[in-house]
Design a protein around this motif. Structure first.
Motif, PDB file in Angstrom:
ATOM      1  N   HIS A  33      74.833  27.410  54.938  1.00  0.00           N
ATOM      2  CA  HIS A  33      74.388  26.951  56.261  1.00  0.00           C
ATOM      3  C   HIS A  33      73.178  26.051  56.065  1.00  0.00           C
ATOM      4  O   HIS A  33      72.068  26.379  56.466  1.00  0.00           O
ATOM      5  N   GLY A  34      73.382  24.945  55.401  1.00  0.00           N
ATOM      6  CA  GLY A  34      72.262  24.065  55.108  1.00  0.00           C
ATOM      7  C   GLY A  34      71.656  24.413  53.758  1.00  0.00           C
ATOM      8  O   GLY A  34      72.276  25.051  52.921  1.00  0.00           O
ATOM      9  N   ARG A  35      70.427  24.026  53.550  1.00  0.00           N
ATOM     10  CA  ARG A  35      69.794  24.203  52.239  1.00  0.00           C
ATOM     11  C   ARG A  35      69.238  25.601  52.017  1.00  0.00           C
ATOM     12  O   ARG A  35      69.148  26.055  50.879  1.00  0.00           O
ATOM     13  N   ASP A  36      68.831  26.285  53.071  1.00  0.00           N
ATOM     14  CA  ASP A  36      68.066  27.518  52.905  1.00  0.00           C
ATOM     15  C   ASP A  36      68.807  28.799  53.272  1.00  0.00           C
ATOM     16  O   ASP A  36      68.229  29.881  53.150  1.00  0.00           O
ATOM     17  N   ARG A  37      70.048  28.708  53.727  1.00  0.00           N
ATOM     18  CA  ARG A  37      70.723  29.921  54.204  1.00  0.00           C
ATOM     19  C   ARG A  37      72.160  29.982  53.721  1.00  0.00           C
ATOM     20  O   ARG A  37      72.887  29.000  53.791  1.00  0.00           O
ATOM     21  N   THR A  38      72.563  31.150  53.246  1.00  0.00           N
ATOM     22  CA  THR A  38      73.933  31.362  52.789  1.00  0.00           C
ATOM     23  C   THR A  38      74.413  32.711  53.310  1.00  0.00           C
ATOM     24  O   THR A  38      73.688  33.696  53.266  1.00  0.00           O
TER      25      THR A  38
END
Length: 69
Positions: A33-38
């Motif tokens: 979910h973007g660079r900072d969230r998985t």
């Protein structure tokens, strides 16, 4: 009707499991979910399709799953 679509990469090879009299393949998909969230989504495939999944789904493989219920 409920429709879920997931796209991501497998965290490890799909594995065969047995649940009573049933065969299944289990695997986890990592969804970014973007660079900072998985998010990590646990999935199971029941019935005869488990063999295909165990043979084809390997760690890092890009996959997409769709579920309608």
């Amino acid at each position: 009707m409920f429709n879920v679509s997931i796209a991501g990469r497998l965290t490890k090879d799909a594995e065969y499991k047995k649940a009573g009299a049933y065969d299944l393949a289990a695997f986890t998909i990592a969804v970014s979910h973007g660079r900072d969230r998985t998010s990590f989504v646990d999935c199971q495939v029941w019935g005869k399709r488990w063999e295909l999944v165990v043979d084809a789904y390997k760690k890092g493989c890009l996959t997409r799953k769709k579920r309608i219920s």
